[in-house]
Design a protein around this motif. Structure first.
Motif, PDB file in Angstrom:
ATOM      1  N   LYS A 179      36.919  27.263  43.723  1.00  0.00           N
ATOM      2  CA  LYS A 179      36.545  28.613  43.296  1.00  0.00           C
ATOM      3  C   LYS A 179      36.998  29.647  44.325  1.00  0.00           C
ATOM      4  O   LYS A 179      37.490  30.723  43.965  1.00  0.00           O
ATOM      5  N   PHE A 180      36.847  29.326  45.607  1.00  0.00           N
ATOM      6  CA  PHE A 180      37.306  30.251  46.642  1.00  0.00           C
ATOM      7  C   PHE A 180      38.812  30.459  46.534  1.00  0.00           C
ATOM      8  O   PHE A 180      39.309  31.572  46.716  1.00  0.00           O
ATOM      9  N   PHE A 181      39.535  29.381  46.239  1.00  0.00           N
ATOM     10  CA  PHE A 181      40.981  29.496  46.116  1.00  0.00           C
ATOM     11  C   PHE A 181      41.359  30.446  44.977  1.00  0.00           C
ATOM     12  O   PHE A 181      42.305  31.226  45.089  1.00  0.00           O
ATOM     13  N   GLU A 182      40.612  30.392  43.894  1.00  0.00           N
ATOM     14  CA  GLU A 182      40.887  31.312  42.786  1.00  0.00           C
ATOM     15  C   GLU A 182      40.661  32.765  43.202  1.00  0.00           C
ATOM     16  O   GLU A 182      41.464  33.654  42.884  1.00  0.00           O
ATOM     17  N   TYR A 183      39.567  33.023  43.925  1.00  0.00           N
ATOM     18  CA  TYR A 183      39.329  34.374  44.441  1.00  0.00           C
ATOM     19  C   TYR A 183      40.476  34.801  45.359  1.00  0.00           C
ATOM     20  O   TYR A 183      40.919  35.950  45.328  1.00  0.00           O
ATOM     21  N   LEU A 184      40.939  33.864  46.175  1.00  0.00           N
ATOM     22  CA  LEU A 184      41.988  34.174  47.141  1.00  0.00           C
ATOM     23  C   LEU A 184      43.277  34.611  46.445  1.00  0.00           C
ATOM     24  O   LEU A 184      43.887  35.616  46.831  1.00  0.00           O
ATOM     25  N   ILE A 234      38.474  36.713  38.214  1.00  0.00           N
ATOM     26  CA  ILE A 234      38.642  35.291  37.939  1.00  0.00           C
ATOM     27  C   ILE A 234      37.793  34.965  36.724  1.00  0.00           C
ATOM     28  O   ILE A 234      36.807  35.654  36.426  1.00  0.00           O
ATOM     29  N   THR A 235      38.164  33.929  36.005  1.00  0.00           N
ATOM     30  CA  THR A 235      37.428  33.546  34.807  1.00  0.00           C
ATOM     31  C   THR A 235      36.349  32.531  35.158  1.00  0.00           C
ATOM     32  O   THR A 235      36.429  31.840  36.171  1.00  0.00           O
ATOM     33  N   SER A 236      35.351  32.408  34.315  1.00  0.00           N
ATOM     34  CA  SER A 236      34.274  31.444  34.553  1.00  0.00           C
ATOM     35  C   SER A 236      34.751  30.050  34.190  1.00  0.00           C
ATOM     36  O   SER A 236      35.603  29.873  33.318  1.00  0.00           O
ATOM     37  N   TYR A 237      34.212  29.046  34.867  1.00  0.00           N
ATOM     38  CA  TYR A 237      34.622  27.664  34.612  1.00  0.00           C
ATOM     39  C   TYR A 237      34.366  27.254  33.163  1.00  0.00           C
ATOM     40  O   TYR A 237      35.109  26.503  32.563  1.00  0.00           O
ATOM     41  N   SER A 238      33.288  27.750  32.592  1.00  0.00           N
ATOM     42  CA  SER A 238      32.899  27.319  31.254  1.00  0.00           C
ATOM     43  C   SER A 238      33.760  27.938  30.163  1.00  0.00           C
ATOM     44  O   SER A 238      33.737  27.492  29.030  1.00  0.00           O
ATOM     45  N   ASN A 239      34.547  28.959  30.524  1.00  0.00           N
ATOM     46  CA  ASN A 239      35.307  29.651  29.483  1.00  0.00           C
ATOM     47  C   ASN A 239      36.667  30.113  29.994  1.00  0.00           C
ATOM     48  O   ASN A 239      37.124  31.200  29.677  1.00  0.00           O
TER      49      ASN A 239
END
Length: 319
Positions: A180-185, A204-209
């Motif tokens: 998740k941090f990598f996605e923010y990065l 960033i998008t949510s994991y569930s969707n």
């Protein structure tokens, strides 16, 4: 372990060599505690009973420096880090690893630079450093930097060497971060690069969707120009293959998108690169990622800046 400093391999001025200090750095960290360069070398001084007159030998041109022996600890720490025997959990802090414990147990005070250079982590480090250097060299040639002032070229090479080593450490930190941090990065990086436009937004998008899409950058307030991101935090030996790129292409088709950027901390297979090129998907590998992070100062900060002067010949024309 030997604890008599006089038995260590020494240079002509009786100062222990970089090589001889390696096992003692690991010895004073073997209990797992963290330490700065200063703390580590102080413990080694005490362990080996190194006399003050040896510790206080200075470089002739740098009388205010910490001294030659202190400087050699920096080289030893760097070598151990490259071999995976030490990690840097925080800036300026070192801690022994399982690799370091193994090397200390196996070799004791016979540990040498040659042994470290045969470690898989060291080999990978030097391989990545060589690839980064080659890429930078090719880039410099493309802009004809080789025709510039030779002194300027040499300074550029030294700066690139330092920054390449920082980039390798940076990539290692990213690989050990959470997905998740990598996605923010990666979203933060593309925003710093200007992809969000003047009034756009990024998220960033949510994991569930997420539907196979990790980040979305709207380049204008109405969302008429959108960049979709996929981020894969992989180890260096785990290349992204064609199936992953095909899945991303499918996710882009699902939202009627024609602009996609796939970012990984590793590399891509030949098939993945060919497929991405045919579908207009931009690929960024680990080396490109950290080069961009340095360029746009994401996750790093400027350490030093030097000014190089040249003669202003026009000024002397006034004479």
């Amino acid at each position: 372990m030997n604890n008599d400093w006089s038995k260590l391999k020494q240079s002509a001025n009786q100062i222990p060599t970089n090589d001889s200090l390696l096992p003692y750095v690991l010895e004073v960290l073997k209990n797992g505690e963290e330490g700065t360069n200063h703390v580590i070398r102080t413990r080694v001084y005490d362990f080996l009973s190194i006399p003050e007159d040896i510790k206080n030998i200075k470089y002739p041109n740098y009388p205010d420096d910490d001294g030659i022996l202190a400087n050699r600890f920096s080289f030893s720490l760097s070598k151990l880090y490259k071999a995976g025997a030490l990690v840097r959990p925080r800036r300026g802090i070192y801690q022994i690893t399982e690799v370091g414990q193994r090397l200390l147990t196996q070799y004791g005070d016979q540990l040498t630079e040659k042994v470290l250079e045969e470690e898989p982590d060291y080999i990978r480090y030097m391989s990545e450093l060589a690839e980064r250097t080659e890429r930078k060299s090719n880039a410099l040639q493309e802009v004809n930097i080789d025709k510039a002032d030779p002194e300027k070229v040499e300074i550029g090479k030294m700066v690139n060497q330092i920054n390449n080593e920082i980039a390798i450490e940076l990539l290692d930190k990213i690989r050990n971060s959470s997905p998740k941090f990598f996605e923010y990065l990666v979203v933060d990086l593309l925003v710093k690069m200007g992809y969000s436009g003047e009034n756009g937004d990024a998220k960033i998008t949510s994991y569930s969707n997420d539907n196979g899409i990790d980040g979305i950058i709207n380049q204008d307030p109405l969302g008429t120009s959108t960049v979709y991101l996929q981020a894969k935090r992989y180890k260096e030996d785990n290349k992204v293959g064609r199936p992953a790129i095909q899945a991303f292409y499918g996710a882009l088709a699902g939202v009627n998108a024609d602009r996609g950027v796939f970012i990984t901390t590793s590399d891509y297979s030949k098939e993945a690169k060919l497929y991405a090129k045919s579908q207009g998907i931009v690929l960024i590998d680990g080396i490109q990622l950290t080069d961009l992070m340095l360029k746009y100062q994401v996750g790093v900060e400027e350490a030093h800046q030097y000014t190089v002067f040249r003669i202003d010949n026009d000024y002397f024309e006034l004479e």
